[in-house]
Design a protein around this motif. Structure first.
Motif, short mmCIF file in Angstrom:
data_model
loop_
_atom_site.label_atom_id
_atom_site.label_comp_id
_atom_site.label_asym_id
_atom_site.label_seq_id
_atom_site.Cartn_x
_atom_site.Cartn_y
_atom_site.Cartn_z
N HIS A 206 0.89 -1.23 0.03
CA HIS A 206 0.17 -0.07 -0.28
C HIS A 206 0.91 1.66 -0.02
O HIS A 206 0.76 2.28 0.07
CB HIS A 206 -0.91 -0.02 1.57
N ASN A 207 1.86 0.45 0.00
CA ASN A 207 3.62 1.85 -0.28
C ASN A 207 3.14 2.62 1.16
O ASN A 207 3.84 4.06 1.09
CB ASN A 207 3.19 3.19 -0.84
N GLU A 208 3.06 2.44 2.18
CA GLU A 208 3.72 2.83 3.62
C GLU A 208 4.78 1.97 4.00
O GLU A 208 5.41 0.63 3.70
CB GLU A 208 2.35 1.81 4.60
N ILE A 209 5.27 3.13 4.53
CA ILE A 209 6.37 3.19 4.64
C ILE A 209 6.46 3.62 5.83
O ILE A 209 6.01 4.89 6.96
CB ILE A 209 7.13 4.52 4.34
N ALA A 210 8.17 2.38 6.87
CA ALA A 210 8.42 2.85 8.52
C ALA A 210 10.32 2.74 7.98
O ALA A 210 10.45 2.23 7.39
CB ALA A 210 7.61 1.41 9.43
N VAL A 211 10.44 3.67 8.63
CA VAL A 211 11.53 4.21 8.54
C VAL A 211 12.34 4.38 10.23
O VAL A 211 11.83 4.63 11.20
CB VAL A 211 12.24 5.44 7.92
N TYR A 212 13.68 3.51 10.24
CA TYR A 212 14.61 3.01 11.55
C TYR A 212 14.73 4.19 11.46
O TYR A 212 15.91 5.07 10.39
CB TYR A 212 15.18 1.49 11.39
N PRO A 213 15.77 4.51 12.60
CA PRO A 213 16.77 5.15 12.90
C PRO A 213 18.01 5.44 12.16
O PRO A 213 17.97 4.47 11.72
CB PRO A 213 16.98 5.19 14.85
N CYS A 214 19.22 6.12 11.57
CA CYS A 214 19.88 6.50 11.47
C CYS A 214 20.98 5.92 12.23
O CYS A 214 21.54 5.36 13.08
CB CYS A 214 20.71 7.38 10.45
N VAL A 215 21.77 4.55 11.52
CA VAL A 215 22.85 3.68 12.87
C VAL A 215 24.32 3.13 12.11
O VAL A 215 24.27 3.92 11.20
CB VAL A 215 22.68 2.48 13.01
N VAL A 246 14.81 4.94 1.99
CA VAL A 246 13.24 5.65 1.56
C VAL A 246 13.19 5.36 0.25
O VAL A 246 13.04 4.87 -0.64
CB VAL A 246 13.09 6.45 1.95
N ARG A 247 14.43 6.60 -0.56
CA ARG A 247 14.56 6.17 -1.79
C ARG A 247 14.89 5.25 -3.03
O ARG A 247 14.36 4.80 -4.33
CB ARG A 247 15.56 7.80 -2.31
N CYS A 248 15.90 4.79 -2.45
CA CYS A 248 16.83 3.53 -2.89
C CYS A 248 15.45 2.26 -2.84
O CYS A 248 14.95 1.22 -3.76
CB CYS A 248 17.53 2.95 -1.58
N VAL A 249 14.99 2.24 -1.17
CA VAL A 249 13.59 0.80 -1.98
C VAL A 249 12.42 1.13 -2.85
O VAL A 249 11.98 0.06 -3.34
CB VAL A 249 13.10 1.13 -0.31
N GLU A 250 12.26 2.68 -2.74
CA GLU A 250 11.08 3.05 -3.45
C GLU A 250 11.53 3.34 -5.04
O GLU A 250 10.84 2.76 -6.66
CB GLU A 250 10.70 4.63 -3.51
N ALA A 251 12.77 2.42 -5.46
CA ALA A 251 13.50 2.60 -7.16
C ALA A 251 13.97 1.19 -7.63
O ALA A 251 13.14 1.11 -8.66
CB ALA A 251 15.47 3.98 -7.33
N GLY A 304 0.66 -7.17 3.46
CA GLY A 304 -0.04 -5.92 3.33
C GLY A 304 -0.77 -5.77 4.99
O GLY A 304 -1.47 -5.31 4.45
N LEU A 305 -0.06 -5.41 5.57
CA LEU A 305 -0.68 -5.52 7.66
C LEU A 305 -0.22 -3.86 7.33
O LEU A 305 1.54 -3.81 7.04
CB LEU A 305 -0.59 -6.30 8.31
N PRO A 306 -0.70 -2.65 8.18
CA PRO A 306 -0.13 -1.67 9.04
C PRO A 306 1.19 -1.95 9.75
O PRO A 306 1.74 -2.83 10.18
CB PRO A 306 -1.40 -1.08 9.65
N LEU A 307 2.42 -0.80 9.23
CA LEU A 307 3.13 -1.73 10.04
C LEU A 307 3.59 0.24 11.01
O LEU A 307 2.53 0.83 11.55
CB LEU A 307 4.72 -1.00 9.03
N GLY A 308 4.22 -1.60 12.30
CA GLY A 308 4.53 -0.91 13.27
C GLY A 308 5.65 0.53 13.28
O GLY A 308 6.17 0.26 12.53
N SER A 309 5.38 1.03 15.04
CA SER A 309 6.16 1.77 15.02
C SER A 309 7.50 1.68 15.24
O SER A 309 8.40 0.53 15.31
CB SER A 309 5.98 3.21 16.55
N THR A 310 8.43 2.48 14.55
CA THR A 310 9.99 2.41 14.23
C THR A 310 11.08 3.53 15.43
O THR A 310 12.06 3.03 15.84
CB THR A 310 10.43 2.10 13.01
#
Length: 386
Positions: A206-215, A246-251, A304-310
């Motif tokens: 569904h193009n929902e994106i969850a991004v974790y902290p930069c490590v 994020v841009r890499c994953v979308e690409a 295809g489920l809602p993504l959880g908090s990162t």
């Protein structure tokens, strides 16, 4: 419990591969009421031990593959080295995520970098290398040192060779030539960096994106050894790394969870090194440190489920990979002192044998400061007796 796609039964998530990443995916799948099917070449893999749906002939065995497909409802993977034609075959019967189309863009690192470059994602200068003469031309443009890489089947430093002079070119070609056939190669400019960074990204259909902290990641013999979350960089650099990830994953139209490795260069740029279409070492810390682990979000994404908090639940976390120190049994001699370290969590992968440099487990510790988290993790790691 979640139901399968077609029947009134518990959903079965098929995982291609039975190693530690599949094991940790399976643990979170079971927490969500999902069963797991594992296909691996050989018995008693870390994840295969956990399920009655274990298929030990491997995905190159037609009989084993058919049984795996029949047992599974949705299929994902723990490594990127499976022939896309096999993924396309599975996709005729079950949804596969990441898709075969995504995997075709990722498996070949030259193709991967070409896709990113076309999307104007910053990557190190690179070129296809078909001969020693091509390598010399690359050196004329970018100088020594540079890195020769196999385009496929490279990980943890395998398939990489740092070229520092003309003689190294010959050595690299000899290394990458088997039975008179040189593996497909590429060259990349050697990058001088302040830090190596990484970002995990989950994305569903569904193009929902969850991004974790930069490590920040620290390598040991080209293997991810230590991860500090979050990275000690400015907010601007951290956001830049997350945006690039994020841009890499979308690409690549990625669905699942993806580990994006980056360089923070000496001159202040952030460049993409490569992407892994699966859970990643740099995301192990999320099990204890984030509201939703990379493994749970991988499952949510492919279903295809809602993504959880990162979001992190502590100011800092440190993960240390436990790398094999000897040949022999994979069972530690004594874990008792390690378990006494308050605030540290021990994960052992149940690998039956150890070898030098093999990933045998990891330790994660949470802390109020960077040094607090690191000192706890290191104390627990140093206390293990192998």
């Amino acid at each position: 419990m979640l139901k399968s796609l077609n029947e009134e039964k518990t959903l079965v998530l098929g995982i291609l591969g039975g190693g530690q990443l599949a094991k940790m995916l399976a643990i979170d799948a079971y927490k969500m009421g999902i069963e797991v099917a594992i296909i691996e070449n050989g018995e008693r893999s870390p994840a295969g031990d956990m399920t009655k749906f274990e298929f030990t002939g491997g995905w190159n065995n037609p009989s084993s593959l058919e049984k795996f497909i029949e047992a599974s409802d949705i299929v994902t993977l723990e490594n990127e080295f499976i022939d896309p034609s096999i993924l396309e075959y599975i996709a005729k019967f079950n949804p596969v995520f990441p898709t075969p189309q995504t995997m075709k863009l990722v498996q070949d690192k030259f193709t991967q970098k070409t896709v990113f470059k076309r999307k104007r994602i910053l990557v190190p200068p690179f070129a296809q290398i078909d001969s020693e003469e091509d390598a010399l031309l690359f050196r004329e443009r970018y100088g020594f040192p540079f890195v020769l890489k196999t385009r496929t089947l490279g990980y943890d430093g395998y398939g990489n060779y740092t070229v520092r002079n003309a003689e190294d070119i010959k050595i690299a070609f000899e290394k990458f030539t088997v039975n008179g056939q040189t593996r497909p190669l590429m060259a990349e400019q050697f990058i001088e960096f302040q830090k190596e960074l990484a970002v995990m990204v989950a994305r569903n259909a569904h193009n929902e994106i969850a991004v974790y902290p930069c490590v920040e990641t620290v390598q040991k013999n080209h293997i991810c050894h230590i991860v500090i979350a979050p990275a000690e960089v400015s907010k601007k650099i951290a956001r830049k790394a997350q945006d690039l990830a994020v841009r890499c994953v979308e690409a690549i139209n990625g669905i699942g969870v993806f580990g994006v490795e980056l360089f923070y260069t000496n001159d202040g740029r952030v460049l993409v090194n490569e992407i892994a279409p699966r859970p990643h070492n740099s995301g192990h810390y999320t099990i204890e440190a984030c509201h939703t682990s990379q493994y749970e979000n991988a499952i949510r994404a492919v279903l295809g489920l809602p993504l959880g908090s990162t979001d992190m639940i502590a100011p800092y976390a440190c993960m240390i990979n436990l790398l094999g120190e000897r040949e022999g049994s994979g069972i530690p001699v004594d874990v008792s002192q390690s378990l006494k370290v308050a605030g540290a969590s021990l994960h052992l992968y149940n690998k039956k044998s150890s070898r030098i440099g093999r990933k045998m487990g990891h330790i994660t510790a949470l802390g109020k400061t960077r040094s607090d988290a690191y000192s706890k993790a290191k104390a627990a790691a140093d206390s293990l007796v192998w």
